[in-house]
Design an enzyme around this catalytic site. Structure first.
Site, PDB file in Angstrom:
ATOM      1  CG  ASP A 173     -19.862   8.270  11.219  1.00 26.49           C
ATOM      2  OD1 ASP A 173     -20.532   9.295  10.957  1.00 26.49           O
ATOM      3  OD2 ASP A 173     -20.208   7.427  12.067  1.00 26.49           O
ATOM      4  CE  LYS A 194     -18.345   5.865  14.804  1.00 21.80           C
ATOM      5  NZ  LYS A 194     -18.806   5.557  13.438  1.00 21.80           N
ATOM      6  CE  LYS A 243     -21.881   6.354  15.532  1.00 24.37           C
ATOM      7  NZ  LYS A 243     -22.021   6.315  14.063  1.00 24.37           N
TER       8      LYS A 243
END
Lengths: 314, 331, 480
Positions: A151, A214, A250
């Site tokens: 991430d 995300k 996400k």
């Protein structure tokens, strides 16, 4: 609709090229987007659909701990919970992944084995304020330690300064450093402020090779919101149509209740379709959400309301 | 205060009697509880209303409030400059939410205050009667007018822009319109004599358009102000929109008049010409808007009666800015 | 695996429907003197919900007389401040009973509970709340220092927003000091009859609001009654014209809110996802039973295909079915007659060479249903581009320049509303200044608010409802 074909954007794209493309995307009307998200929030999900949605949501959770006070012990406990969220009910599914800082990846992997994914935040999370070398090393070390998902955060300063090429190149470089690991690109939408920026950053990340986009680090307020997630889902939908590649989304931070989680699933279902209703293409980044999902699950299994002492605190 | 029937013949006497002792009610009480179980009433502590809470004064000070007969009624919190500072902070914090709420929403909130006050009207009537020394009928009328005043102002929330705003036919290809906007945080002094209706008539026009306020209650007749604060606190008014201080305006108001984060002053209730002038001069330091006392405009000093008239737009207009927007029209 | 939402029906148990209803005259329900009975049905199931009365000539006369008495003896003399408090009470009662009324509305009208719950009821209550505040502020209405009420208002409303149209009519009439005889549509009388009970709970003086049910004949008797001072009508242009003829030469003041064929204009720089939402809302909101529906989509030719692709994809996600299911987007067509009209006009689109596409949704076996439908290849000459369909049927036309868009949008006898979608502010305002329509929505559609005047140009009627402009419809200007 746009001056430059999105397919023409390659590794050599300049900030001007990227600007011409990103600013040629249709604008987002904030009021309209908020209204659409709010309307979808009124969907009423009951009975069998709700039970199915709760199990799906559990299986989409990236169970997360990202604190300065994290220790191997804390991470091991969380990993045990990730594999078997409800010790009293083996039918409860495992979560999708655990999400930790890079230095704790090995501890996590040692517990979970191959049963759930291990995601590491990298690239000088959460601010992203470091040199590219540091970010790449951060990434490579996490992958070496066993992370199969990375991430990363984008350089919001560069994005807001219009230096799109820099953001683009960082993502492509980190993607290369990931090797086989999946790359989630954190836009930190709470710092981008406008939905136009969210749409542009989503496209920028996807063009640069993101496997997931995300919303947030969870360290900035606001984190994930329904309108922001709606705009990102529209982006992955349109990107799939033009590029034939499915990118995941996400939603991270601020989603704490089953009710909220189900609203996000409705948002996914009605924006990009049920093809995205899989942990491969939609995740929740959360820590406390899981227990609320478990409480709701117990409520649906037993027929009465459960209490916080009947789920585990890791 | 405890309840009593509005049918007291000699209202003022009966009220002050009850405030000092429980002589009147003890006769009744003894018949049910016996001579040794006469009930002693639980008395209230009167505090400030800041940021939705009821704190004592930061200074720890109180002053004695008396009823219309000069009999001791209660110790009331005496606000200090730090209480004023806290109130400004609370009002400023509340401003963005309150001014950002829809006009319709603000109207409903003001109307809700009227609803809640209607349920407390007996208490308010008693307090006005006791504090102002008026008849039960007069007190009832003053409370009715105070409640109706909230309703009157509640109705203005979504109409002000239609009445005060305009679309301006400028000579050019522009769409041009003007709308009223709230000025910000307003510090006000409530009138001395008209302790409830006067206070409502000061607060409502300030907040209906989205301003937030700090109001100094009547120094000599503070009790209805505290009860009003309790009604406001149990309506849907967000914390900090209305802050009510009891104490000496001459001590506290200069701190508010010179406070850089206060945008406007309502000096309607100031009767001391020297104080009014001083406050207006202090206001100049940050160019605050000032609504002057009525007597400055040559009208009679606050005697209570003129608060009964329908207010007009002046009190609202005093705390509004006019914003004009130009936008081209073209393909 | 797919995400099939399980049925989520709103409970019917919150409503009590009587087997039969009388007329609400002078504060009580009475049996008709010379009227008849009709049945009102649930258009989603064709089940009979109740029997209601139709007011005959003597019933209409009795209602008008009651309104006149209440006007003379109570209402016209009451101070605005006190009158306003009754209207505030009604607003609060509508809020308190909103769930019950929403269910009743969906049962009788066929509209989705999501809309009756989230749009009709909140707006109806807001309309009363906002107008209540006007009752003691009429001196600020721009009609002189003390404008006067008119007297008895005859109000005839349609079936598409039964309670909301009632609110749009009754709230300003009461706030300005008029008394009312209202006739709801014959297919949707139940919420108006429930409103009669709200008037009772509010202890509104008898005769101030009278509700008489019936069909067109009752409406004709009412607007032609000598006892009324004001006629307010919302409905078809055809009936509006008859009413305008009938009040000619009388003292009666008239406002008309009639049909429309509104253009929804999408430029190539529009916020596309939101524009698609606006197009969908413009034509499917309330099954397209909306006088201001965006029934003509004017889309800039350069983006027409992309917009249509997105539009069809979005329409495919709509959920048609049980109006009481909280997840239903499209409910039932209000009546067999209306369904026949939609079907006939859609057939004319086929016959005249337009291309039909309908969302692939299955229609229930019972009740009246029509799927969201888009006609492409439509020209200005087609009937489906000129006539009001009043159903979920969209006609798509293209344009090349803003000038052409304005020309086409205005090329209709109607003029109720228009939509403009563009991220360029100056163009929006340029368009707005040239569109002959009473309401122009920019980057939104179908927005209503009690503070905002609503009404049409040309054959869409005259007079406004809502806002300061709406008060003029019920007041005599003080021109001394």
């Amino acid at each position: 609709m746009t001056a430059i074909s999105p397919k023409a954007i390659g590794a050599a794209a300049s900030s001007a090229d990227l600007r011409a493309f990103l600013h040629g995307l249709p604008g987002v009307d904030e009021v309209g987007a908020a209204g659409r998200a709010a309307m979808l929030g009124t969907r009423s999900i009951k009975a069998a659909s709700k039970a199915w949605a709760i199990d799906l949501a559990i299986s989409m959770v990236d169970l997360t701990t990202l604190e300065g006070m994290d220790t191997p012990g804390k991470v091991r406990a969380m990993c045990a919970k990730a594999m078997r969220p409800d010790p009293s009910d083996p039918t409860a599914p495992a979560v999708a992944a655990v999400c930790v800082y890079g230095d704790l990846v090995a501890d996590a992997r040692a517990v979970v084995g191959d049963s759930v994914h291990v995601a590491a935040v990298a690239t000088a999370f959460p601010s992203g304020r470091a040199s590219l070398e540091v970010k790449l090393l951060d990434t490579a070390q996490a992958v070496d330690a066993g992370a199969d998902e990375i991430d990363m955060v984008i350089d919001r300063g560069a994005f807001l300064a219009g230096d799109y090429a820099r953001v683009f190149e960082e993502i492509t470089a980190v993607k290369a450093a990931c090797g086989p690991a999946h790359l989630k690109v954190i836009l930190e939408t709470g710092e981008l402020r406008t939905l136009d920026n969210v749409r542009r950053a989503s496209w920028l990340a996807m063009l640069a090779g993101a496997d997931f986009i995300k919303t947030s680090t969870g360290k900035v307020t606001p984190a994930a919101t329904p309108p922001v997630t709606l705009v990102m889902l529209e982006a992955v939908r349109d990107f799939a149509a033009s590029h034939g590649r499915r990118v995941g989304v996400k939603a991270a931070g601020g989603i704490r209740t089953s009710k909220d989680a189900i609203k996000y699933l409705v948002l996914v279902n009605e924006t990009v379709g049920d093809g995205w209703l899989t942990p491969d293409l939609f995740r929740f980044g959360a820590s406390t959400l899981l227990n609320d999902l478990l409480l709701q699950r117990q409520r649906m299994t037993t027929g009465h309301y459960s209490g916080p002492d009947y789920v585990t605190i890791d | 205060m405890s309840e009593h029937e509005p049918s007291h013949a000699e209202a003022s006497q009966a009220v002050s009697t009850q405030a000092v002792s429980t002589q009147a009610s003890s006769t009744q009480a003894s018949s049910t509880h016996g001579p040794f179980s006469t009930r002693v009433d639980v008395r209230k502590t009167y505090k400030l209303y800041i940021g939705g809470a009821f704190p004592r004064s930061e200074s720890g000070r109180t002053y004695e409030a008396f009823d219309a007969q000069g009999v001791f009624w209660a110790n009331v919190a005496k606000a200090s400059r730090k209480d004023a500072r806290d109130a400004v902070l609370a009002a400023r914090t509340a401003f963005s939410g309150w001014s950002g709420a829809t006009a319709y929403n603000r109207g409903q909130v003001l109307y809700r205050i009227a609803e809640v006050m209607e349920g407390r009207r007996r208490q308010l009537e008693d307090e006005i009667q006791q504090g102002q020394g008026c008849t039960a009928d007069q007190a009832r009328n003053l409370v009715s007018e105070a409640i109706d005043r909230w309703v009157w102002y509640a109705g203005w929330s979504d109409k002000l822009a239609a009445v005060l705003g305009s679309s301006n036919p400028v000579a050019g290809p522009y769409f041009n319109f003007s709308t009223p906007e709230p000025t910000g945080v307003v510090a006000a002094v409530a009138p001395r004599a008209c302790s409830l209706l006067g206070l409502v008539s000061v607060i409502a026009p300030i907040i209906v358009s989205g301003n937030t306020c700090i109001v100094m209650a009547s120094q000599g007749r503070p009790i209805p102000a505290i009860t009003l604060a309790e009604a406001i606190a149990t309506s849907d008014v967000s914390a900090g929109v209305v802050n009510i201080l009891t104490g000496d305006p001459a001590e506290v108001m200069p701190w508010l008049a010179s406070h850089a984060d206060v945008n406007a002053l309502d000096l309607s209730g100031v009767e001391d010409a020297a104080l009014a002038t001083l406050l207006e001069q202090q206001a100049a330091g940050t160019v605050k808007r000032v609504r002057r006392p009525k007597w400055v405009a040559g009208r009679q000093a606050d005697a209570g009666s003129d608060w009964l008239a329908e207010p007009g737009l002046g009190a609202m207009r005093a705390f509004l800015e006019t914003k004009t927007v130009w936008h081209p029209q073209g393909v | 695996m797919t995400f099939e939402y399980a049925p989520a029906p709103e409970s019917r148990s919150v409503v009590d429907i009587d087997a039969s209803y009388g007329l609400f005259i002078d504060g009580q329900f009475v049996n008709p003197i010379d009227g008849d009975r009709i049945k009102t049905i649930n258009p989603a199931t064709e089940e009979v919900l109740a029997e209601v009365s139709t007011a005959g000539p003597q019933d209409v006369a009795a209602a008008v007389a009651a309104a006149r008495r209440a006007y003379d003896e109570v209402w016209s003399a009451m101070p605005g401040r006190e009158r306003g408090k009754y209207v505030f009470r009604i607003a609060r009662l509508l809020q308190e009973r909103s769930r019950e009324l929403a269910v009743l509305e969906s049962l009788d009208n066929g509209k989705p509970i999501r809309e009756s719950r989230d749009v009709d009821l909140p707006l109806a209550a807001a309309h009363f709340f906002s107008h209540a505040g006007w009752a003691d502020k009429l001196a600020y209405a721009g009609l002189g220092p003390s404008p006067r009420s008119l007297g008895v208002a005859a109000q005839v409303i349609p079936w598409n927003f039964p309670l909301l149209m009632l609110a749009w009519k009754v709230a300003p009439a009461l706030a300005t000091g008029n008394t009312v005889v209202l006739k709801p549509a014959e297919t949707t009388p139940l919420t108006a009859l429930a409103f009669a009970d709200i008037c009772r709970q509010a202890e509104l003086p008898p005769g101030v609001v009278n509700i008489i049910t019936g069909a067109g004949e009752t409406g004709r008797l009412l607007v032609e009654s000598d006892g009324v001072d004001k006629v307010a009508f919302t409905g078809s242009t055809e009936v509006g014209k008859q009413i305008q003829r009938s009040v000619a030469g009388t003292r009666k003041r008239l406002t008309l809110e009639l049909g429309g064929k509104s253009a929804n204009i999408v430029f190539d720089d529009a916020p596309l996802d939101e524009a698609v939402e606006g197009i969908v809302n413009g034509i499917t909101f309330n099954q397209g039973h909306v006088c201001c529906a965006g029934s003509r989509l004017l889309v800039q030719e350069s983006i027409a295909e992309e917009v249509l692709d997105r539009l069809r994809r979005r329409l495919t996600t709509l959920r048609l079915g049980d109006p009481l299911d909280k997840n239903t987007d499209i409910g039932a067509i209000n009546s067999a007659a209306q369904l026949a009209r939609i079907t006939e006009l859609a057939a004319s689109g086929d016959a005249e060479g337009a291309e039909r596409w309908s969302a692939p949704c299955s229609l229930p076996d019972r009740g009246f249903w029509f799927p969201p439908t888009v006609f492409t290849g439509v020209t200005q000459a087609h009937r489906i581009a000129r006539e009001e369909i009043f159903g979920p049927v969209l006609s798509v036309l293209t344009f090349r320049t803003p000038h052409e868009a304005v020309e086409k949008a205005n090329n209709t006898p109607y003029g109720l509303s228009a939509g403009v979608w563009s991220e360029k502010g100056s163009r929006i305002l340029w368009m707005a200044s040239r569109l002959r329509a009473g309401v122009v929505w920019a980057n939104t559609f179908n927005r209503f608010d009690p503070a905002s005047p609503f009404g049409g140009y040309r054959e869409s009627g005259f007079g406004r409802e809502g806002g300061i402009a709406g008060l003029a419809a019920y007041l005599q200007e003080d021109d001394r």
